[in-house]
Write a protein that holds these residues in place. Structure first.
Motif, mmCIF file in Angstrom:
data_model
loop_
_atom_site.group_PDB
_atom_site.id
_atom_site.type_symbol
_atom_site.label_atom_id
_atom_site.label_comp_id
_atom_site.label_asym_id
_atom_site.label_seq_id
_atom_site.Cartn_x
_atom_site.Cartn_y
_atom_site.Cartn_z
ATOM 1 N N LYS A 147 -16.492 11.034 14.070
ATOM 2 C CA LYS A 147 -17.525 12.157 14.922
ATOM 3 C C LYS A 147 -18.041 13.296 13.944
ATOM 4 C CE LYS A 147 -15.380 12.055 19.025
ATOM 5 N NZ LYS A 147 -15.340 12.530 20.335
ATOM 6 N N LYS A 148 -16.540 13.785 13.244
ATOM 7 C CA LYS A 148 -17.005 14.670 12.394
ATOM 8 C C LYS A 148 -17.555 14.640 11.145
ATOM 9 C CE LYS A 148 -12.944 17.345 13.977
ATOM 10 N NZ LYS A 148 -11.481 17.863 13.711
ATOM 11 N N GLY A 149 -17.971 13.127 10.873
ATOM 12 C CA GLY A 149 -18.784 13.002 9.560
ATOM 13 C C GLY A 149 -18.005 12.070 8.628
ATOM 14 N N LEU A 150 -16.911 11.729 8.449
ATOM 15 C CA LEU A 150 -16.254 11.053 7.656
ATOM 16 C C LEU A 150 -16.669 9.704 7.584
ATOM 17 C CD1 LEU A 150 -14.146 13.772 7.463
ATOM 18 C CD2 LEU A 150 -12.337 11.959 7.295
ATOM 19 N N SER A 151 -16.589 8.674 6.638
ATOM 20 C CA SER A 151 -16.856 7.390 6.645
ATOM 21 C C SER A 151 -15.867 6.639 7.419
ATOM 22 C CB SER A 151 -17.078 6.878 5.150
ATOM 23 O OG SER A 151 -15.694 6.838 4.593
ATOM 24 N N ALA A 152 -16.064 5.470 8.206
ATOM 25 C CA ALA A 152 -14.945 4.826 8.582
ATOM 26 C C ALA A 152 -13.972 4.379 7.971
ATOM 27 C CB ALA A 152 -15.849 3.573 9.050
ATOM 28 N N ASP A 153 -14.117 3.989 6.536
ATOM 29 C CA ASP A 153 -12.899 3.643 5.611
ATOM 30 C C ASP A 153 -12.198 5.018 5.662
ATOM 31 O OD1 ASP A 153 -14.019 1.243 5.427
ATOM 32 O OD2 ASP A 153 -14.840 1.377 3.437
ATOM 33 N N GLU A 154 -12.846 6.120 5.221
ATOM 34 C CA GLU A 154 -11.759 7.198 5.028
ATOM 35 C C GLU A 154 -11.182 7.659 6.229
ATOM 36 O OE1 GLU A 154 -12.443 11.809 3.224
ATOM 37 O OE2 GLU A 154 -14.365 10.413 3.407
ATOM 38 N N ALA A 155 -11.943 7.589 7.437
ATOM 39 C CA ALA A 155 -11.375 7.787 8.710
ATOM 40 C C ALA A 155 -10.261 6.768 9.179
ATOM 41 C CB ALA A 155 -12.177 7.802 9.871
ATOM 42 N N LEU A 156 -10.237 5.593 8.662
ATOM 43 C CA LEU A 156 -9.207 4.606 8.932
ATOM 44 C C LEU A 156 -7.953 5.056 8.129
ATOM 45 C CD1 LEU A 156 -8.192 1.881 10.014
ATOM 46 C CD2 LEU A 156 -9.316 0.762 8.085
ATOM 47 N N LYS A 157 -7.952 5.447 6.767
ATOM 48 C CA LYS A 157 -7.003 5.867 5.950
ATOM 49 C C LYS A 157 -6.183 7.119 6.442
ATOM 50 C CE LYS A 157 -8.920 4.008 1.651
ATOM 51 N NZ LYS A 157 -9.285 4.260 0.162
ATOM 52 N N LYS A 158 -7.044 8.074 6.988
ATOM 53 C CA LYS A 158 -6.290 9.189 7.278
ATOM 54 C C LYS A 158 -5.781 9.254 8.643
ATOM 55 C CE LYS A 158 -7.976 13.527 6.709
ATOM 56 N NZ LYS A 158 -8.948 14.586 6.726
ATOM 57 N N SER A 159 -6.060 8.057 9.634
ATOM 58 C CA SER A 159 -5.576 7.752 10.814
ATOM 59 C C SER A 159 -4.609 6.651 10.957
ATOM 60 C CB SER A 159 -6.737 7.347 11.626
ATOM 61 O OG SER A 159 -7.781 8.449 11.734
ATOM 62 N N THR A 160 -4.031 6.394 9.519
ATOM 63 C CA THR A 160 -2.993 5.089 9.543
ATOM 64 C C THR A 160 -1.699 5.798 9.240
ATOM 65 O OG1 THR A 160 -4.780 3.543 8.839
ATOM 66 C CG2 THR A 160 -2.653 3.081 8.095
ATOM 67 N N GLY A 161 -0.797 5.329 9.886
ATOM 68 C CA GLY A 161 0.663 5.758 9.670
ATOM 69 C C GLY A 161 1.553 4.613 9.795
ATOM 70 N N ASN A 162 2.790 4.646 9.359
ATOM 71 C CA ASN A 162 3.777 3.803 9.802
ATOM 72 C C ASN A 162 5.158 4.392 10.443
ATOM 73 O OD1 ASN A 162 5.764 4.434 7.403
ATOM 74 N ND2 ASN A 162 3.806 4.139 6.415
ATOM 75 N N TYR A 163 5.905 3.418 10.636
ATOM 76 C CA TYR A 163 6.992 3.858 11.522
ATOM 77 C C TYR A 163 8.190 3.119 11.268
ATOM 78 C CZ TYR A 163 10.394 5.320 15.300
ATOM 79 O OH TYR A 163 11.401 5.569 16.011
ATOM 80 N N GLY A 164 9.622 3.447 11.241
ATOM 81 C CA GLY A 164 10.694 2.801 10.567
ATOM 82 C C GLY A 164 10.637 2.749 9.254
ATOM 83 N N ARG A 165 11.167 1.321 8.774
ATOM 84 C CA ARG A 165 11.249 1.061 7.349
ATOM 85 C C ARG A 165 10.312 0.029 6.914
ATOM 86 N NH1 ARG A 165 16.307 -2.064 6.711
ATOM 87 N NH2 ARG A 165 16.564 -2.272 9.107
ATOM 88 N N PHE A 166 9.158 0.260 7.327
ATOM 89 C CA PHE A 166 7.841 -0.388 7.106
ATOM 90 C C PHE A 166 7.639 -0.495 5.754
ATOM 91 C CE2 PHE A 166 3.439 -1.024 6.340
ATOM 92 C CZ PHE A 166 3.124 -2.399 6.810
ATOM 93 N N GLN A 167 7.867 0.704 5.002
ATOM 94 C CA GLN A 167 7.540 0.547 3.365
ATOM 95 C C GLN A 167 8.485 -0.297 2.705
ATOM 96 O OE1 GLN A 167 7.192 4.984 3.074
ATOM 97 N NE2 GLN A 167 5.133 4.809 3.128
ATOM 98 N N THR A 168 9.708 -0.502 3.120
ATOM 99 C CA THR A 168 10.606 -1.610 2.312
ATOM 100 C C THR A 168 10.795 -2.812 2.868
ATOM 101 O OG1 THR A 168 12.333 -0.600 3.774
ATOM 102 C CG2 THR A 168 12.085 0.645 1.994
ATOM 103 N N ALA A 169 9.876 -3.209 3.663
ATOM 104 C CA ALA A 169 9.469 -4.503 4.505
ATOM 105 C C ALA A 169 9.754 -5.572 3.383
ATOM 106 C CB ALA A 169 8.691 -4.660 5.594
ATOM 107 N N ALA A 170 10.344 -6.809 3.422
ATOM 108 C CA ALA A 170 10.605 -7.879 2.606
ATOM 109 C C ALA A 170 9.143 -8.681 2.755
ATOM 110 C CB ALA A 170 11.734 -8.761 2.770
ATOM 111 N N LYS A 171 8.638 -8.688 3.994
ATOM 112 C CA LYS A 171 7.405 -9.216 4.276
ATOM 113 C C LYS A 171 6.660 -8.548 5.430
ATOM 114 C CE LYS A 171 5.529 -13.947 5.892
ATOM 115 N NZ LYS A 171 6.080 -15.301 6.156
#
Length: 230
Positions: free
Chosen positions: A199-223
């Motif tokens: 709504k503030k004018g960001l593109s959908a792709d940029e808005a998706l990136k800025k709104s994405t996060g992770n929880y737990g040990r997601f970044q070290t997941a084997a799969k």
């Protein structure tokens, strides 16, 4: 007033002490509630329909007996969402007695209204000991940024195990597994934040990136898997 013959024939005995209603806590005061206008408070309640396929969480802010604010959150039934829209138009401005005796379109919402009524008239509100109660608008605080309901959606089968689909943080896009195949974290999109960015004018792709996060040990997941497709 009509009296039976037996009552008419009785002699009159003077009534003893009359202490009135027991005081109940309301917005930081002890109140002897005798009329609808004596009732104030903000509270929440849960209702369910007869087949129990859906539920409603209802939040009401009552001031001097009149519903000033209503938050209706429903889950599990598509028709219930439309009933909630109608209930939102119905509830504000009603006294709590009117609201209790009004068809709020959906069984679950009606049941939630009944449960709230009991809390409110017995002095069991969330704001019972808050001086002057909570301002109109306090119901929105339950929703947080982006004004979306807190939803948890999980699915599981004995054969294939659990799938995280939606958490308080947002819509779960990917689930992280360790070497043993157990969940150790997840990636999510906060849809409320994403829509605000768009709504503030960001593109959908940029808005998706800025709104994405992770929880737990997601970044070290084997799969990593898509819980809706894999």
């Amino acid at each position: 007033m009509q009296y039976s013959h037996e009552v008419e024939e009785m002699i009159c005995v003077k009534k003893g002490p009359n202490h009135g209603a027991a005081p109940i806590p309301e917005e930081g005061k002890w109140v002897q509630a005798k009329e609808i206008k004596d009732i104030s408070g903000l509270t929440h309640g849960i209702g369910w329909c007869a087949p129990q396929q859906g539920a409603c969480k209802l939040t009401l802010n009552v001031k001097e007996g009149v519903v000033q604010e209503a938050l209706i959150e429903t889950i599990g039934c598509s028709g219930m969402t439309h009933s909630a829209a109608m209930a939102a138009e119905i509830l504000s401005g009603k006294t709590i007695l009117e609201a209790l005796n009004t068809d709020l379109v959906c069984d679950a919402i009606n049941t939630a209204m009944r449960e709230l009524f009991l809390q409110i008239v017995y002095g069991r509100t969330q704001s019972a000991f808050s001086e002057d109660g909570l301002p109109v608008g306090a119901g929105l605080e339950d929703l947080g940024k982006g004004l979306r309901s807190q939803i948890g959606t999980m699915y599981s089968t004995l054969k294939k195990g659990p799938r995280y689909l939606e958490m308080a943080e947002g819509y779960v896009t990917r689930v992280g597994l360790d070497e043993a195949g157990e969940i150790i974290g997840y990636e999510f999109v906060n849809l409320g934040k994403m829509m605000e960015f768009i709504k503030k004018g960001l593109s959908a792709d940029e808005a998706l990136k800025k709104s994405t996060g992770n929880y737990g040990r997601f970044q070290t997941a084997a799969k990593v898997i898509d819980p809706r497709a894999e």
